[in-house]
Design an enzyme around this catalytic site. Sequence first.
Site, PDB file in Angstrom:
ATOM      1  N   GLU A  70       7.217  -1.544  -6.974  1.00  0.00           N
ATOM      2  CA  GLU A  70       8.365  -1.196  -6.128  1.00  0.00           C
ATOM      3  C   GLU A  70       9.644  -1.890  -6.551  1.00  0.00           C
ATOM      4  O   GLU A  70      10.719  -1.308  -6.410  1.00  0.00           O
ATOM      5  CB  GLU A  70       8.085  -1.345  -4.621  1.00  0.00           C
ATOM      6  CG  GLU A  70       7.698  -2.687  -4.111  1.00  0.00           C
ATOM      7  CD  GLU A  70       7.291  -2.696  -2.624  1.00  0.00           C
ATOM      8  OE1 GLU A  70       7.509  -1.711  -1.905  1.00  0.00           O
ATOM      9  OE2 GLU A  70       6.759  -3.720  -2.186  1.00  0.00           O
TER      10      GLU A  70
ATOM     11  N   GLU B 210      -1.825  -5.385  -3.537  1.00  0.00           N
ATOM     12  CA  GLU B 210      -0.511  -5.818  -3.072  1.00  0.00           C
ATOM     13  C   GLU B 210       0.350  -6.302  -4.253  1.00  0.00           C
ATOM     14  O   GLU B 210       1.549  -6.023  -4.318  1.00  0.00           O
ATOM     15  CB  GLU B 210      -0.691  -6.921  -2.011  1.00  0.00           C
ATOM     16  CG  GLU B 210       0.569  -7.538  -1.463  1.00  0.00           C
ATOM     17  CD  GLU B 210       1.564  -6.551  -0.853  1.00  0.00           C
ATOM     18  OE1 GLU B 210       1.232  -5.382  -0.650  1.00  0.00           O
ATOM     19  OE2 GLU B 210       2.709  -6.973  -0.631  1.00  0.00           O
TER      20      GLU B 210
ATOM     21  N   ARG C  68      17.674  -0.651   5.524  1.00  0.00           N
ATOM     22  CA  ARG C  68      17.105   0.591   6.061  1.00  0.00           C
ATOM     23  C   ARG C  68      17.431   1.809   5.206  1.00  0.00           C
ATOM     24  O   ARG C  68      16.891   2.896   5.436  1.00  0.00           O
ATOM     25  CB  ARG C  68      17.637   0.840   7.478  1.00  0.00           C
ATOM     26  CG  ARG C  68      17.310  -0.264   8.444  1.00  0.00           C
ATOM     27  CD  ARG C  68      17.912   0.045   9.791  1.00  0.00           C
ATOM     28  NE  ARG C  68      17.301   1.203  10.379  1.00  0.00           N
ATOM     29  CZ  ARG C  68      16.218   1.191  11.143  1.00  0.00           C
ATOM     30  NH1 ARG C  68      15.630   0.053  11.404  1.00  0.00           N
ATOM     31  NH2 ARG C  68      15.732   2.299  11.643  1.00  0.00           N
TER      32      ARG C  68
ATOM     33  N   CYS D 212      17.689   4.834   7.568  1.00  0.00           N
ATOM     34  CA  CYS D 212      19.082   4.991   7.947  1.00  0.00           C
ATOM     35  C   CYS D 212      19.413   3.937   8.998  1.00  0.00           C
ATOM     36  O   CYS D 212      18.596   3.631   9.858  1.00  0.00           O
ATOM     37  CB  CYS D 212      19.438   6.358   8.517  1.00  0.00           C
ATOM     38  SG  CYS D 212      19.100   7.703   7.391  1.00  0.00           S
TER      39      CYS D 212
ATOM     40  N   ASN E  58      20.002   8.836  12.914  1.00  0.00           N
ATOM     41  CA  ASN E  58      18.832   8.342  12.194  1.00  0.00           C
ATOM     42  C   ASN E  58      17.635   9.131  12.713  1.00  0.00           C
ATOM     43  O   ASN E  58      17.430   9.211  13.919  1.00  0.00           O
ATOM     44  CB  ASN E  58      18.656   6.841  12.481  1.00  0.00           C
ATOM     45  CG  ASN E  58      17.327   6.311  11.978  1.00  0.00           C
ATOM     46  OD1 ASN E  58      16.777   6.829  11.009  1.00  0.00           O
ATOM     47  ND2 ASN E  58      16.813   5.288  12.635  1.00  0.00           N
ATOM     48  N   GLY E  59      16.883   9.752  11.795  1.00  0.00           N
ATOM     49  CA  GLY E  59      15.732  10.558  12.227  1.00  0.00           C
ATOM     50  C   GLY E  59      15.717  11.871  11.469  1.00  0.00           C
ATOM     51  O   GLY E  59      16.400  12.010  10.455  1.00  0.00           O
TER      52      GLY E  59
ATOM     53  N   TRP F 228      19.450   6.822   4.095  1.00  0.00           N
ATOM     54  CA  TRP F 228      18.307   6.988   3.201  1.00  0.00           C
ATOM     55  C   TRP F 228      18.012   8.482   3.247  1.00  0.00           C
ATOM     56  O   TRP F 228      17.570   9.005   4.266  1.00  0.00           O
ATOM     57  CB  TRP F 228      17.121   6.176   3.695  1.00  0.00           C
ATOM     58  CG  TRP F 228      15.950   6.177   2.768  1.00  0.00           C
ATOM     59  CD1 TRP F 228      15.768   5.386   1.675  1.00  0.00           C
ATOM     60  CD2 TRP F 228      14.779   7.002   2.868  1.00  0.00           C
ATOM     61  NE1 TRP F 228      14.567   5.674   1.082  1.00  0.00           N
ATOM     62  CE2 TRP F 228      13.939   6.658   1.783  1.00  0.00           C
ATOM     63  CE3 TRP F 228      14.367   7.998   3.747  1.00  0.00           C
ATOM     64  CZ2 TRP F 228      12.704   7.269   1.571  1.00  0.00           C
ATOM     65  CZ3 TRP F 228      13.142   8.614   3.533  1.00  0.00           C
ATOM     66  CH2 TRP F 228      12.334   8.235   2.451  1.00  0.00           C
TER      67      TRP F 228
ATOM     68  N   LYS G  50      13.267  -0.183   3.875  1.00  0.00           N
ATOM     69  CA  LYS G  50      12.422  -1.207   4.483  1.00  0.00           C
ATOM     70  C   LYS G  50      11.615  -0.643   5.645  1.00  0.00           C
ATOM     71  O   LYS G  50      10.446  -0.943   5.812  1.00  0.00           O
ATOM     72  CB  LYS G  50      13.313  -2.342   4.985  1.00  0.00           C
ATOM     73  CG  LYS G  50      12.553  -3.431   5.694  1.00  0.00           C
ATOM     74  CD  LYS G  50      12.492  -4.655   4.856  1.00  0.00           C
ATOM     75  CE  LYS G  50      11.512  -5.664   5.353  1.00  0.00           C
ATOM     76  NZ  LYS G  50      10.463  -5.915   4.375  1.00  0.00           N
TER      77      LYS G  50
ATOM     78  N   HIS H  81     -15.638   2.170 -15.065  1.00  0.00           N
ATOM     79  CA  HIS H  81     -15.722   3.561 -14.620  1.00  0.00           C
ATOM     80  C   HIS H  81     -14.419   4.325 -14.852  1.00  0.00           C
ATOM     81  O   HIS H  81     -14.154   5.327 -14.198  1.00  0.00           O
ATOM     82  CB  HIS H  81     -16.129   3.621 -13.148  1.00  0.00           C
ATOM     83  CG  HIS H  81     -17.470   3.018 -12.891  1.00  0.00           C
ATOM     84  ND1 HIS H  81     -18.631   3.542 -13.419  1.00  0.00           N
ATOM     85  CD2 HIS H  81     -17.841   1.896 -12.224  1.00  0.00           C
ATOM     86  CE1 HIS H  81     -19.659   2.790 -13.060  1.00  0.00           C
ATOM     87  NE2 HIS H  81     -19.203   1.778 -12.339  1.00  0.00           N
TER      88      HIS H  81
ATOM     89  N   LYS I  80       3.884  -4.673  -5.304  1.00  0.00           N
ATOM     90  CA  LYS I  80       5.113  -5.464  -5.432  1.00  0.00           C
ATOM     91  C   LYS I  80       5.762  -5.187  -6.784  1.00  0.00           C
ATOM     92  O   LYS I  80       6.953  -4.967  -6.878  1.00  0.00           O
ATOM     93  CB  LYS I  80       4.834  -6.977  -5.347  1.00  0.00           C
ATOM     94  CG  LYS I  80       4.466  -7.538  -4.014  1.00  0.00           C
ATOM     95  CD  LYS I  80       5.628  -7.779  -3.074  1.00  0.00           C
ATOM     96  CE  LYS I  80       5.936  -6.574  -2.261  1.00  0.00           C
ATOM     97  NZ  LYS I  80       5.100  -6.241  -1.144  1.00  0.00           N
TER      98      LYS I  80
HETATM   99  C1  G6P Z   1       7.965   0.507   3.807  1.00  0.00           C
HETATM  100  C2  G6P Z   1       8.347  -0.838   3.251  1.00  0.00           C
HETATM  101  C3  G6P Z   1       7.102  -1.669   2.991  1.00  0.00           C
HETATM  102  C4  G6P Z   1       6.267  -1.778   4.252  1.00  0.00           C
HETATM  103  C5  G6P Z   1       5.935  -0.399   4.814  1.00  0.00           C
HETATM  104  C6  G6P Z   1       5.299  -0.507   6.197  1.00  0.00           C
HETATM  105  O1  G6P Z   1       7.323   1.242   2.835  1.00  0.00           O
HETATM  106  O2  G6P Z   1       9.101  -0.694   2.069  1.00  0.00           O
HETATM  107  O3  G6P Z   1       7.475  -2.964   2.574  1.00  0.00           O
HETATM  108  O4  G6P Z   1       5.085  -2.456   3.970  1.00  0.00           O
HETATM  109  O5  G6P Z   1       7.124   0.364   4.970  1.00  0.00           O
HETATM  110  O6  G6P Z   1       6.237  -1.029   7.081  1.00  0.00           O
HETATM  111  P1  G6P Z   1       5.893  -1.835   8.393  1.00  0.00           P
HETATM  112  O7  G6P Z   1       7.240  -2.207   8.959  1.00  0.00           O
HETATM  113  O8  G6P Z   1       5.159  -0.884   9.298  1.00  0.00           O
HETATM  114  O9  G6P Z   1       5.087  -3.002   8.013  1.00  0.00           O
END
Ligand code: G6P
Length: 609
Positions: free
Chosen positions: A489, A482, A27, A2, A99-100, A74, A604, A505, A486
């Site tokens: 997501e 990773e 956010r 948020c 926010n929270g 969010w 994010k 396995h 990617k």
């Molecule tokens: C969210 C984002 C990711 C990020 C993760 C950790 O899930 O979508 O892209 O890697 O948070 O965030 P940070 O700001 O702690 O790296």
Amino acid sequence: MCGIVGAVAQRNVVPILIEGLKRLEYRGYDSAGVAVIDQACCLARTRSVGKVRELEGRLDAHMEGATGIAHTRWATHGRPATENAHPHICRKTVALVHNGIIENHEALRRAQMQLGYEFTSQTDTEVIVHEIYRRLEETADLLAAVRAALPSLRGAYALGVITNREPGRLVAARRGSPLVIGIGIGEHFIASDVAALLPVTQRFMFLEDGDIADITRDAVTVYDAQGARVERPVRHSELSADAVARGEYRHYMLKEINEQPRAIADTLENRIGVDQVYAEAFGPAAAGLFADIEAVQIVACGTSYHAGLVGRYWFEGLANLPCAAEVASEFRYRKPRVAPHTLFVTLSQSGETADTLAALAYARELGFARTLTICNAPESSLVRGSDLVLMTHAGPEIGVASTKAFTTQLVALLLLVTALGRSRGLTAEGEARIVHLLRSLPGQIEQILGLDTAVQAWVPFFTNKQHALFLGRGTQYPVAMEGALKLKEISYIHAEAYPAGELKHGPLALVDADMPVVAVAPNNTLLEKLQSNLQEVRARGGELFVFADSDNDIHEDPRTHVISVPPVDDLMAPIVYAVLLQLLAYHVAVSRGADVDQPRNLAKSVTVE
Ligand code: G6P
């Protein structure tokens, strides 16, 4: 999650609030809303489901006011719907953005309903606005009302509150969620993040946990958790409004992928000399503190966790230090045994991830020797709460899928590994080699970005697929993780990563013509093993997509596609190959028409648990 923006000015603040929301959309973007105190001294509000542009489309051209608040959401409690969007208003008098998460909202809701308060949403937030209204009736003073209401809330919050009874006043408070005050000339602002306010100011005051701020056009008065008046320093941000603009790029993610050579060069600047890593890079006290360290515990979330997994190989392999890496949401709820002299390292782009922050607080209780954060957001909660800090200088990252933050975290980890390795067997020659490799890394990434067209040629093989498998070994295993993250997501293709040795396995059972298998195959000691694993896939009719060192002996055939990668030292390979997987995920997502920068259901910065 948020995003909050607020303003008290002499001019109409609606455009400032909307621009701020657009810059905070990373956010959360389930719904958005804005409320101002209009010329008739009434609260005017517009809310909408979806992105800020939907909200913008609904705004009445006559909606104007010099005091206002806005929010991009969010969803946590209550589905994305107009009635759940903020600002929430009580009895046409108090408007609030939050926010929270308020953990005791159900009990408060029951009590307030008995007092006759009407609820129009399913959110945990609405109880706050009623709580404040109730106190405003008693005190006739917004600051006093907020102050009186806060002790009844359990949980995390950043708040912006206005009332039409005091039109030129904005009260803000934070506990557990980020909030910054923007200092203008004859006008003041609040936001979840400096990025929201860069078009109007570069001067910021960062609130501490528990602070309440009383904000008017002419003054900002801050009170700490005990109610004492305090001064918080005003800092000048080096960021420009352009740093967070998309420029010529179609998406922020593509811009950020392409910024990696510069981001890495900036992260290295002033941290390396001709042959050595400067210990001062970690702060004046670092050299002394490092001497005692005998083990490392890394904790992070998401992409940052994957960087930590790569780091584990380096700490053990280069610095001779036992190292564990774990996701923060698990670490914070178990009872780890802490070996003496263990350095607790957090990795985070935002510095505000709730689980990582909670893990840091827990680490203090557990008695870790020292805490260090590798972080991309100056002044963030992680930075302020850690003993030692190594900033990644990636610049603002707006695309939800992290790219340049990841590669700069890896660079920062290598600096730390080198600094710690010095007294543990890493020779001066070894250190010089790492420094030289790091120095040539930006150029190498530039070269790798030139493979973009080759990567795009693979896209049609993925566009209509439902699943994909990613394989790697050694440091390339976290890179494969990773790559899979990617892809899932941003393109919504189900993707999993496996250490290639584990194929037999279980995952081999999944391999068929509909399951593209992506492998990262730099030239290293595990290459031959990886090649055998790839044979296992081939033999079962799988289709392989291999990023292979051009010196490698992996040949194309109708079901084996190879992108030949210029030779790269094994140490740099995780960073270099990660960029290729970012490009693959990006182009596949674009081909599926996905919203690359704002994928569904994600945010994010996850500032709630
Ligand atoms: C969210 C984002 C990711 C990020 C993760 C950790 O899930 O979508 O892209 O890697 O948070 O965030 P940070 O700001 O702690 O790296």
